[in-house]
Design a protein around this motif. Structure first.
Motif, PDB file in Angstrom:
ATOM      1  N   PRO A  76       0.760  -1.366  -0.148  1.00  0.00           N
ATOM      2  CA  PRO A  76      -0.025  -0.062  -0.020  1.00  0.00           C
ATOM      3  C   PRO A  76       0.824   1.436  -0.020  1.00  0.00           C
ATOM      4  O   PRO A  76       1.751   1.282   0.637  1.00  0.00           O
ATOM      5  CB  PRO A  76      -0.651  -0.069   1.256  1.00  0.00           C
ATOM      6  N   ALA A  77       0.183   2.299  -0.713  1.00  0.00           N
ATOM      7  CA  ALA A  77       1.054   3.607  -0.780  1.00  0.00           C
ATOM      8  C   ALA A  77       1.077   4.121   0.480  1.00  0.00           C
ATOM      9  O   ALA A  77       2.175   4.790   0.803  1.00  0.00           O
ATOM     10  CB  ALA A  77       0.720   4.415  -1.756  1.00  0.00           C
ATOM     11  N   ALA A  78       0.084   4.202   1.548  1.00  0.00           N
ATOM     12  CA  ALA A  78       0.073   4.600   2.967  1.00  0.00           C
ATOM     13  C   ALA A  78       0.997   4.066   3.644  1.00  0.00           C
ATOM     14  O   ALA A  78       1.225   2.873   3.771  1.00  0.00           O
ATOM     15  CB  ALA A  78      -1.267   4.736   3.268  1.00  0.00           C
ATOM     16  N   GLY A  79       1.983   4.920   4.162  1.00  0.00           N
ATOM     17  CA  GLY A  79       2.912   4.580   5.128  1.00  0.00           C
ATOM     18  C   GLY A  79       4.207   3.820   4.318  1.00  0.00           C
ATOM     19  O   GLY A  79       4.986   3.422   5.104  1.00  0.00           O
ATOM     20  N   PHE A  80       4.427   3.703   2.971  1.00  0.00           N
ATOM     21  CA  PHE A  80       5.572   3.081   2.350  1.00  0.00           C
ATOM     22  C   PHE A  80       6.726   3.889   2.659  1.00  0.00           C
ATOM     23  O   PHE A  80       6.727   5.158   2.084  1.00  0.00           O
ATOM     24  CB  PHE A  80       5.117   2.700   1.174  1.00  0.00           C
ATOM     25  N   PRO A  81       7.808   3.480   3.109  1.00  0.00           N
ATOM     26  CA  PRO A  81       8.865   4.370   3.101  1.00  0.00           C
ATOM     27  C   PRO A  81       9.626   4.610   1.945  1.00  0.00           C
ATOM     28  O   PRO A  81      10.013   3.733   1.158  1.00  0.00           O
ATOM     29  CB  PRO A  81       9.682   3.602   4.225  1.00  0.00           C
ATOM     30  N   VAL A  82       9.679   5.872   1.361  1.00  0.00           N
ATOM     31  CA  VAL A  82      10.110   6.284   0.285  1.00  0.00           C
ATOM     32  C   VAL A  82      11.862   6.160   0.418  1.00  0.00           C
ATOM     33  O   VAL A  82      12.523   6.929   1.217  1.00  0.00           O
ATOM     34  CB  VAL A  82       9.802   7.537  -0.322  1.00  0.00           C
ATOM     35  N   PRO A  83      12.494   5.370  -0.460  1.00  0.00           N
ATOM     36  CA  PRO A  83      13.848   5.167  -0.115  1.00  0.00           C
ATOM     37  C   PRO A  83      14.758   6.294  -0.885  1.00  0.00           C
ATOM     38  O   PRO A  83      15.027   6.258  -2.196  1.00  0.00           O
ATOM     39  CB  PRO A  83      14.328   3.786  -0.934  1.00  0.00           C
ATOM     40  N   PHE A  84      15.117   7.154  -0.118  1.00  0.00           N
ATOM     41  CA  PHE A  84      15.898   8.241  -0.577  1.00  0.00           C
ATOM     42  C   PHE A  84      16.988   8.941   0.289  1.00  0.00           C
ATOM     43  O   PHE A  84      16.716   8.588   1.591  1.00  0.00           O
ATOM     44  CB  PHE A  84      15.306   9.243  -1.231  1.00  0.00           C
ATOM     45  N   SER A  85      18.021   9.454  -0.205  1.00  0.00           N
ATOM     46  CA  SER A  85      18.904  10.185   0.801  1.00  0.00           C
ATOM     47  C   SER A  85      19.356  11.396   0.183  1.00  0.00           C
ATOM     48  O   SER A  85      19.099  11.643  -1.059  1.00  0.00           O
ATOM     49  CB  SER A  85      20.151   9.282   1.054  1.00  0.00           C
ATOM     50  N   VAL A  86      19.844  12.496   0.965  1.00  0.00           N
ATOM     51  CA  VAL A  86      20.191  13.722   0.531  1.00  0.00           C
ATOM     52  C   VAL A  86      21.548  13.793   1.109  1.00  0.00           C
ATOM     53  O   VAL A  86      22.044  13.613   2.148  1.00  0.00           O
ATOM     54  CB  VAL A  86      19.376  14.813   1.134  1.00  0.00           C
ATOM     55  N   ARG A  87      22.643  13.994   0.176  1.00  0.00           N
ATOM     56  CA  ARG A  87      24.137  14.179   0.391  1.00  0.00           C
ATOM     57  C   ARG A  87      24.575  15.273  -0.169  1.00  0.00           C
ATOM     58  O   ARG A  87      24.208  15.794  -1.244  1.00  0.00           O
ATOM     59  CB  ARG A  87      24.631  12.821  -0.282  1.00  0.00           C
ATOM     60  N   ALA A  88      25.743  15.869   0.185  1.00  0.00           N
ATOM     61  CA  ALA A  88      26.507  16.969  -0.392  1.00  0.00           C
ATOM     62  C   ALA A  88      27.231  16.304  -1.694  1.00  0.00           C
ATOM     63  O   ALA A  88      27.645  17.276  -2.501  1.00  0.00           O
ATOM     64  CB  ALA A  88      27.149  17.764   0.683  1.00  0.00           C
ATOM     65  N   ALA A  89      27.821  15.337  -1.385  1.00  0.00           N
ATOM     66  CA  ALA A  89      28.652  14.779  -2.585  1.00  0.00           C
ATOM     67  C   ALA A  89      27.854  13.421  -2.881  1.00  0.00           C
ATOM     68  O   ALA A  89      27.478  12.659  -2.107  1.00  0.00           O
ATOM     69  CB  ALA A  89      29.958  14.772  -2.209  1.00  0.00           C
ATOM     70  N   PRO A  90      28.204  13.149  -4.295  1.00  0.00           N
ATOM     71  CA  PRO A  90      27.596  11.579  -4.626  1.00  0.00           C
ATOM     72  C   PRO A  90      28.309  10.435  -3.884  1.00  0.00           C
ATOM     73  O   PRO A  90      29.784  10.554  -3.503  1.00  0.00           O
ATOM     74  CB  PRO A  90      28.021  11.560  -6.146  1.00  0.00           C
ATOM     75  N   ALA A  91      27.587   9.526  -3.551  1.00  0.00           N
ATOM     76  CA  ALA A  91      28.290   8.206  -2.706  1.00  0.00           C
ATOM     77  C   ALA A  91      28.964   7.373  -4.002  1.00  0.00           C
ATOM     78  O   ALA A  91      28.635   7.519  -4.832  1.00  0.00           O
ATOM     79  CB  ALA A  91      27.025   7.510  -2.137  1.00  0.00           C
ATOM     80  N   SER A  92      30.168   6.932  -3.226  1.00  0.00           N
ATOM     81  CA  SER A  92      30.946   5.961  -4.186  1.00  0.00           C
ATOM     82  C   SER A  92      30.402   4.500  -4.408  1.00  0.00           C
ATOM     83  O   SER A  92      30.583   3.862  -5.318  1.00  0.00           O
ATOM     84  CB  SER A  92      32.341   6.126  -3.452  1.00  0.00           C
ATOM     85  N   ASP A  93      29.510   4.093  -3.223  1.00  0.00           N
ATOM     86  CA  ASP A  93      29.121   2.833  -3.197  1.00  0.00           C
ATOM     87  C   ASP A  93      27.425   2.782  -3.090  1.00  0.00           C
ATOM     88  O   ASP A  93      26.786   3.711  -2.621  1.00  0.00           O
ATOM     89  CB  ASP A  93      29.629   2.017  -1.978  1.00  0.00           C
ATOM     90  N   ALA A  94      26.965   1.807  -3.812  1.00  0.00           N
ATOM     91  CA  ALA A  94      25.513   1.721  -3.773  1.00  0.00           C
ATOM     92  C   ALA A  94      25.123   1.416  -2.420  1.00  0.00           C
ATOM     93  O   ALA A  94      25.545   0.762  -1.804  1.00  0.00           O
ATOM     94  CB  ALA A  94      25.270   0.594  -4.889  1.00  0.00           C
ATOM     95  N   PRO A  95      23.819   1.845  -2.132  1.00  0.00           N
ATOM     96  CA  PRO A  95      23.094   1.644  -0.806  1.00  0.00           C
ATOM     97  C   PRO A  95      22.728   0.138  -0.667  1.00  0.00           C
ATOM     98  O   PRO A  95      22.482  -0.540  -1.919  1.00  0.00           O
ATOM     99  CB  PRO A  95      22.116   2.612  -0.556  1.00  0.00           C
TER     100      PRO A  95
END
Length: 628
Positions: A76-95
């Motif tokens: 369900p859309a309600a309560g589904f955790p949106v997987p995102f992050s905010v960074r000042a520089a791109p990450a080198s490895d995949a989450p």
């Protein structure tokens, strides 16, 4: 919560993901898009949340159903955790991302931001979620929401695609056959040795006009002309008259605003007819592709099941086709992205080291246009396509386009390769019928069988025969079975068509003594006529037979069969692995179900799970609830 079967594209991606992760592998795709002008973080995250609500594939996980078939589960859309992050520089490895049988998200969006403004977006994703065109649509709709624009009204969800596929399936379309029935296992034999992977990008200014001229003369679309050109090149290069392509198809219909992966790979056979005209060559290529596309849409047998049947029938380890992709989108970088040249004297070639091939013997050819410029990107191992040859592909393409536009109805034989064809360095590699056979490699595979005291391999008139002297207690089938188990390691060996005794030497009367036990045919042992019936006996064999029975609904009484011959399907093979795991056995691999090794060989490779004894078959494991 909605759930249901997978689409055809999801099935292929899910299987690849399951077996890769079962072997400890990890493959995550990534895409980066600039945000210009920069947008506030709050605006982007709100837009992303709206798209998660709108597109079910962004809230989908996968599991196994009670019938052993994979199931997609839309949360369900309600309560589904949106997987995102905010960074000042791109990450080198995949989450960390989820997999084939987990609840974790299969994608993650990274926002590169400073002072509250997003300057770039990066999506990490499993190919099970989206493809190139779907990713473009994802970005497009995200920016539309950020700008306050109205989104397209209709969205096709994966579950709806699967339901539509299941409904209207003409029975007549189910009789399709595998194009690999009559082609070598790979473009070149595997015995040439490992090289290094290179991507060669060739930019051909002004080629668009020539391609379109051939299209008009032959009455075909651009992909047919481009694949004909590449098929001609590879046939000339290898000296063969046919090439097995794997077409990367994305049959997304007009007005489809979904972002899910619809890409599928379909085998298409290219046959070079020297007496046919160039226009006829292009029409045949298009007709072959359309027939395959019709089979896919009409519910024909999936290519993976046909391929497993072909592998078992031909007793080879597998096939390494040439991948062909004519994407709707064009890359943002590369030789074709800069200023366009109007003269063909400025053909540009760029070569770089890469690491994207799943199979080093399967070249990947991607062709697209940037304005009037044709961009050809070929990724191949240098053992298949040496660097100097790859750099001259552009010259070969231009040469054939010149010939085709000048005389579109001229016979194909009038066009020769503008540089020397491939010369195989190993004299031991030969075509036996339609199969590559390296006599030395096959001799080593036969000699390595525990039951073989001595052996010889012979290639004659397209037939592979072997002579073997058996050790005490061994049978011809034991040696044959050992060779079958080795096939998945190479693309240049096959299991012998017929086995003969290798004499031990003269007896007291001067006659050669046979090299194997009594009652075995002295005039030749063939697997089709003399294969034994082996009932499951060991605990591992019994567990494997029960796992196939539980997941497929029919008994398995002969361990001399391959998984496919025993009625096993590729799509249910992960359920067999999970059923075995529930019984305390691990070790089932993709090669066990996709190559011609016997069920007895598979059982021998199984091992008791660490810390728990194998369980005897019982009705307790006959049906398990789906893991969610």
């Amino acid at each position: 919560m909605r759930s249901g079967p997978l689409t055809a594209s999801q099935q292929d991606r899910w299987l690849a993901l399951y077996w890769r992760e079962s072997a400890g592998g990890r493959k995550v795709r990534t895409s980066v898009r600039p945000v210009d002008p920069p947008l506030p973080v709050t605006v982007v995250t709100a837009a992303l949340s709206r798209l998660v609500d709108r597109h079910e594939v962004l809230r989908t996980t996968f599991t196994l159903g009670e019938d052993g078939m994979p199931v997609q589960v839309v949360h369900p859309a309600a309560g589904f955790p949106v997987p995102f992050s905010v960074r000042a520089a791109p990450a080198s490895d995949a989450p960390p991302l989820g997999g084939a049988l987990t609840r974790a998200p299969l994608w993650h969006m990274e926002l590169t931001a400073r002072d509250g403004l997003v300057s770039a977006l990066r999506v990490w994703y499993k190919h099970l979620v989206t493809d190139g065109a779907g990713l473009d649509e994802w970005y497009r709709q995200l920016f539309m929401v950020c700008r306050g624009e109205e989104l397209p009204a209709s969205v096709t969800q994966p579950l709806d695609r699967a339901a539509g596929k299941a409904s209207g399936t003409p029975a007549a379309a189910r009789g399709n056959t595998d194009p690999a029935l009559g082609v070598p296992q790979s473009l070149v034999p595997a015995g040439r040795g490992a090289g290094r992977e290179l991507t060669t990008t060739v930019a051909l200014p002004g080629a668009e006009e020539q391609v379109d001229e051939v299209c008009r003369a032959a009455g075909v679309a651009r992909p047919a002309v481009l694949k004909s050109v590449l098929g001609w090149f590879f046939c000339r290069y290898t000296g063969q008259d046919r090439v097995l392509f794997a077409d990367v198809l994305a049959p997304r219909r007009a007005g489809d605003h979904g972002i899910d992966c619809v890409t599928t790979v379909a085998p298409v056979l290219f046959v070079l007819d020297e007496e046919a005209g160039f226009d006829e060559m292009c029409r045949r290529v298009q007709d072959a592709a359309l027939r395959v596309l019709w089979d896919l849409r009409a519910g024909g047998a999936p290519a993976r099941e046909l391929r497993a049947q072909t592998v078992a029938r031909r007793r080879v380890g597998g096939f390494s086709p040439v991948y062909f992709n004519f994407p709707r989108r064009s890359p943002l970088t590369g030789p074709g992205a800069g200023p366009k040249e109007s003269t063909r004297s400025r053909v540009r070639v760029h070569t770089e080291r890469t690491n994207i091939l799943d199979d080093p013997l399967s070249p990947v050819c991607e062709v697209h246009f940037v304005g009037p410029e044709l961009i050809l990107r070929v990724t191949a191992d240098t053992s298949v396509l040496p660097e100097d040859t790859a750099g001259r592909v552009g010259a070969a393409v231009l040469h054939l386009l010149d010939t085709m536009t000048a005389a579109p109805t001229a016979p194909v034989r009038t066009a020769a390769l503008p540089f020397p064809a491939l010369v195989f360095p190993s004299s031991g590699v030969r075509l036996a019928g339609a199969s590559w056979v390296d006599q030395r490699s096959l001799s080593e595979a036969v000699a390595s069988a525990p039951g073989a005291a001595a052996s010889e391999v012979e290639l004659r008139a397209g037939t592979v025969t072997a002579r073997v002297r058996l050790r005490p207690g061994a049978t011809v089938f034991d040696v044959h079975e050992h060779v079958l188990a080795r096939l998945h390691e190479r693309r240049d060996i096959v299991a012998p068509d017929c086995w003969f005794p290798l004499p031990e030497g003269p007896d007291d009367d001067g006659h050669d003594r046979p090299g194997w036990v009594a009652r075995t045919p002295r005039d030749g042992w063939t697997p089709d006529a003399h294969r034994p019936v082996l009932a499951p006996v060991t605990p591992a064999e019994i567990a494997l037979a029960e796992a196939v029975r539980v997941t497929h609904g029919h008994p398995v009484t002969d361990m001399a069969l391959t998984y496919t011959e025993a009625g096993g399907t590729q799509l249910r093979a992960p359920a067999v692995a999970e059923e075995l795991r529930a019984r305390g056995w691990v070790g089932l691999r993709h090669a066990h179900v996709a190559s011609p090794c016997t069920l007895r060989t598979v059982a021998r490779d199984l091992a008791a799970a660490t810390g728990r004894p194998p369980q005897a078959p019982s009705s307790h494991h006959s049906r398990r609830p789906a893991r969610m």
